[in-house]
Write a protein that holds these residues in place. Structure first.
Motif, PDB file in Angstrom:
ATOM      1  N   LEU A 274       0.816  -1.213   0.000  1.00  0.00           N
ATOM      2  CA  LEU A 274       0.000   0.000   0.000  1.00  0.00           C
ATOM      3  C   LEU A 274       0.852   1.267   0.000  1.00  0.00           C
ATOM      4  CD1 LEU A 274      -2.726  -1.083   2.567  1.00  0.00           C
ATOM      5  CD2 LEU A 274      -3.155  -0.511   0.165  1.00  0.00           C
ATOM      6  N   TYR A 275       1.882   1.285   0.851  1.00  0.00           N
ATOM      7  CA  TYR A 275       2.618   2.528   1.100  1.00  0.00           C
ATOM      8  C   TYR A 275       4.010   2.560   0.474  1.00  0.00           C
ATOM      9  CZ  TYR A 275      -1.033   3.621   4.497  1.00  0.00           C
ATOM     10  OH  TYR A 275      -2.234   3.898   5.087  1.00  0.00           O
ATOM     11  N   GLY A 276       4.584   1.399   0.188  1.00  0.00           N
ATOM     12  CA  GLY A 276       5.882   1.367  -0.445  1.00  0.00           C
ATOM     13  C   GLY A 276       7.037   1.640   0.481  1.00  0.00           C
ATOM     14  N   THR A 277       6.863   2.564   1.430  1.00  0.00           N
ATOM     15  CA  THR A 277       7.932   2.968   2.336  1.00  0.00           C
ATOM     16  C   THR A 277       7.369   3.174   3.738  1.00  0.00           C
ATOM     17  OG1 THR A 277       9.505   4.739   2.867  1.00  0.00           O
ATOM     18  CG2 THR A 277       7.570   5.347   1.580  1.00  0.00           C
ATOM     19  N   VAL A 278       8.224   2.998   4.734  1.00  0.00           N
ATOM     20  CA  VAL A 278       7.796   3.214   6.121  1.00  0.00           C
ATOM     21  C   VAL A 278       7.660   4.695   6.429  1.00  0.00           C
ATOM     22  CG1 VAL A 278       8.784   1.069   7.000  1.00  0.00           C
ATOM     23  CG2 VAL A 278      10.212   3.140   6.904  1.00  0.00           C
TER      24      VAL A 278
END
Length: 779
Positions: free
Chosen positions: A596-600
């Motif tokens: 969903l977000y690709g990155t933290v």
């Protein structure tokens, strides 16, 4: 192995109160005179007490001190006695399978370290020995008595203190009757309805209309007021991927009851409100094409409506002056959901006779023409559970007012009202800090209260109200039930979606069975899973008022320009995470977050908070706990009228003795609640015993441990009243077995699988520990 010979148990009968054979939890047998040292936030100070007993007397010179809310709960169970439990040889013990599951030994009886049914010097010795070994916390869970995540001398001292008090405290009902609960005199200064004047240097702090505070900087997409998250997936898509889960098995792993969300919503409505305007700026939530609930025809044009929150006038003009939202009620725990946050509302709720508040003849809140209850908060009709507890506190106010009026007939309506209001606010504060927060966050999440601090701003943080304290949405069950005092259903449960804005049903059901239900069932786990009634049917079916509360939480965070999860960690003094597995150990959830977000560094705050692994001895994650603890600590320390700051020591003790269970029982017909209604923790246990080891005409309970031969490897099943298999286990090498997977009270059956022989068990309240459910088998 042969068939069953007989079932041996101390059940005897299915009496609702279990008193005939003494089946109630050992915690129920403690004298109410010892209640003050039990709340988690104050227990450590109990070491200096000789016998743990606090006695208050009324002197002849204080004629306006009343017997306010003495506990009648023991008198309602006159035959309830503490059982002397059979000892178990330490060297012969083996951990049962249940110890390795979600439930931990010390949530039932922390000081009974070796779980032998009594507290002795051996328990203290086990802790001392454990302190000399380098063992992980999980391996040594049994010896972490005070739940602070480590073994220390404090754990041993707590056990020793229990031994010094004695494991059996006899109670003389006549003596208990003489212990009085004190009601304060008319205060020299009265807390304002709208929160002004609390802080003498900053008159408006905590009052109606104050700007929400921020710990992390605003993160609008344009730096001014354009919603955050334009590069993130639709909030509904996030909801579908992360929260559209099967929640049937995700009950709270610490045994929190439904009261964790009932009280959470109740107290949330005391702290904050940021309602949207009817014709405000739209910020609709786009619905993925073909969404089975909101776009079944696959048009790709469906949206879930949402209106942006109004902002403080003059904000949102530049990057140096970003948009800020404001709180429409007071930010103090001051009972504003009961009394209102403005003078007009407060006046409307009063009868102006005898200090009483308006209530119907059958003890329910009055209703307006649209069928909504008239209360201190506009949201009081949102669901029937909330309406029930709102009603409870109006009843308590009127009960107090009547007591004051009888004892002090010269007191004016205003004097009676303010004195009763002072006590009710104190009760709400005490229950919140001594019961609710320790249950949710663990014992030591907040610093101990020292004194009022005029430098502390009690204002509500945006991160708290718009993200962290929305954790309760995850805990709701998908049904609302009604239970009688014996722990059984009194009428068919209803789906949660049918309980929204349906306060009129209380005219049929009353509030008693709802409150009993809330104490008698476990809440869902605090995580990303949310029941369908909230995700698809909030306030109505899709397309006809139905909303998705998860998507709305996410979208509201973007509307308010909340910083992402990682940036907020940094703002609260935590290290930023670098990988998804530093947020959650759930590999599947890690993968979904990544997809969903690709990155933290771009996770919506509410999502990150709900995804966190929980802290030791708590039901929330690291950042969630910090945000909530920070808010409640500031709310407490920055309140000049906090009950510990304005009441005498005796009055504080009086308030703190009154648990939420006490308050329910003295204002309803509910009886036999567990001492702490925020936990629903039940245990059934027994043994499978070889018949040849039992002499004729002898019960197993009459024999010493070494005289009984247990049978290992026997399968035992737990069946609920509908015939559904709830749990199964096998007896250990000594024949012992136990069940802790009971999610609600009621009728159960414990069955020996091999023979089909069974014992019926009635679980009447949420702290039952029923032992000696023994099966005796032939060789």
């Amino acid at each position: 192995m042969g068939g069953l010979l007989l079932g041996s148990t101390n059940i005897g009968s299915n009496r609702p109160d279990g008193s005939e054979m003494g089946l109630h939890s050992s915690s129920d047998s403690w004298s109410r005179t010892n209640a003050l040292i039990f709340p988690m936030a104050t227990f450590i100070f109990g070491f200096c007490l000789v016998d743990g007993t606090i006695v208050m007397t009324v002197t002849a010179t204080v004629i306006k001190h009343l017997m306010l809310f003495r506990s009648n709960r023991r008198k309602k169970h006159p035959s309830r006695k503490r059982r002397f439990l059979r000892g178990e040889r330490l060297e012969g013990r083996q951990l049962l399978a249940g110890d390795l599951g979600g439930y931990r030994h010390n949530i039932y009886d922390a000081e009974d370290v070796n779980d032998d049914g009594r507290v002795s010097a051996m328990d203290a010795l086990l802790i001392i020995n454990a302190m000399t070994r380098e063992v992980s916390h999980d391996e040594g869970m049994f010896t972490d008595v005070n739940g602070d995540g480590r073994r220390s001398a404090l754990d041993a001292l707590r056990v020793i203190n229990r031994i010094e008090r004695g494991d059996v405290i006899p109670v003389d009902p006549d003596v208990e009757d003489e212990r009085s609960w004190l009601i304060p005199e008319m205060p020299s200064e009265i807390r304002s309805i709208d929160g002004t004047g609390n802080n003498l240097q900053h008159d408006a702090w905590g009052s109606v209309g104050q700007t929400l505070l921020r710990s992390a900087p605003a993160d609008y997409d344009d730096g001014i007021r354009m919603p955050a998250g334009a590069d993130r997936p639709s909030a509904r898509e996030v909801s579908n991927v992360l929260s559209g889960l099967n929640t049937s098995e995700s009950l709270n792993d610490r045994g929190l009851s439904a009261f964790v969300y009932v009280w959470g919503q109740f107290i949330d409505h005391d702290l904050g409100l940021s309602e949207s305007e009817e014709h405000g700026e739209a910020f609709d939530i786009s619905v993925p094409k073909g969404d089975p609930w909101f776009d079944p025809m696959g048009t790709g044009e469906a949206v879930i409506p949402l209106i942006r929150t109004p902002v403080v006038e003059g904000t949102g003009t530049s990057v140096d002056n970003p948009a800020e939202q404001f709180n429409q009620i007071t930010s103090y725990i001051d009972g504003s959901m009961v009394y209102g946050s403005d003078p007009v509302t407060a006046a409307t709720l009063r009868t102006n006779v005898g200090g009483r508040m308006a209530i119907s003849d059958d003890g329910l809140l009055p209703m307006d023409e649209s069928g909504m209850v008239i209360a201190g908060d506009v949201r009081a009709s949102e669901n029937v559970g909330l309406t029930a507890i709102q009603t409870l506190f109006v009843r308590e106010h009127n009960r107090l007012a009547d007591e004051i009026s009888v004892a002090d007939p010269e007191a004016s309506d205003e004097e009676v009202y303010q004195r009763a209001r002072l006590v009710v606010i104190g009760l709400v504060q005490s229950i919140t800090y001594n019961e609710f927060l320790p249950a949710l966050l663990g014992e030591h999440a907040l610093d101990a209260y020292e004194a009022y601090d005029a430098s502390v701003n009690p204002g509500i943080a945006n991160e708290f109200s718009t993200a962290a304290f929305r954790l309760g949405h995850s805990t709701l069950r998908d049904e609302v039930g009604f239970m009688s005092n014996d722990g059984r259903e009194s009428k068919d449960e209803m789906e949660l979606k049918d309980a929204f804005f349906h306060a009129s049903m209380l005219e049929e059901t009353g509030i008693d069975s709802l409150l009993k239900f809330d104490a008698s069932v476990q809440a869902q786990e605090i995580d990303l899973a949310v029941v369908g009634s909230l995700r698809n049917f909030l306030f109505g079916p899709p397309g006809a008022g139905g909303l998705d509360l998860v998507a709305m939480n996410i979208q509201r965070g973007r509307d308010h320009g909340l910083s992402d999860y990682n940036a907020t960690r940094q703002a609260y003094g935590l290290d930023q995470v670098e990988t998804f597995d530093q947020i959650t150990s759930d590999v599947e959830l890690q993968q979904k977050l990544a997809s969903l977000y690709g990155t933290v560094d771009n996770i919506d705050l509410w999502v990150g908070l709900m995804a966190e692994d929980h802290q030791h001895a708590a039901s929330v994650g690291e950042l969630t706990g910090l945000i909530i603890a920070d808010q409640f600590q500031r709310t407490r320390d920055g309140d000049r009228f906090f009950y510990k700051n304005v009441l005498t020591d005796s009055e504080v003790e009086s308030i703190e003795r009154s648990t939420l269970a006490d308050l329910i029982e003295r204002n309803t017909s509910v009886d036999g609640l567990q001492e702490n209604v925020f936990f629903m923790q039940v245990e059934l246990r027994g043994r499978v015993i070889l018949a040849s080891s039992i002499p004729p005409n002898t019960m197993p309970s009459e024999l010493r441990e070494e005289e009984i031969r247990g049978v290992s490897g026997m399968a035992i099943e737990l069946i609920d009243a509908s015939g559904k298999l709830v749990d199964s286990t096998v007896s250990d090498q000594h024949g012992n077995y136990r069940f802790r997977a009971l999610s609600e009270t009621g009728d159960y059956q414990v069955r020996l699988s091999e023979s089909g022989e069974a014992m019926d068990v009635l679980v009447a309240h949420g702290a039952e520990r029923i032992r000696d459910l023994d099966f005796i088998v032939l060789a």
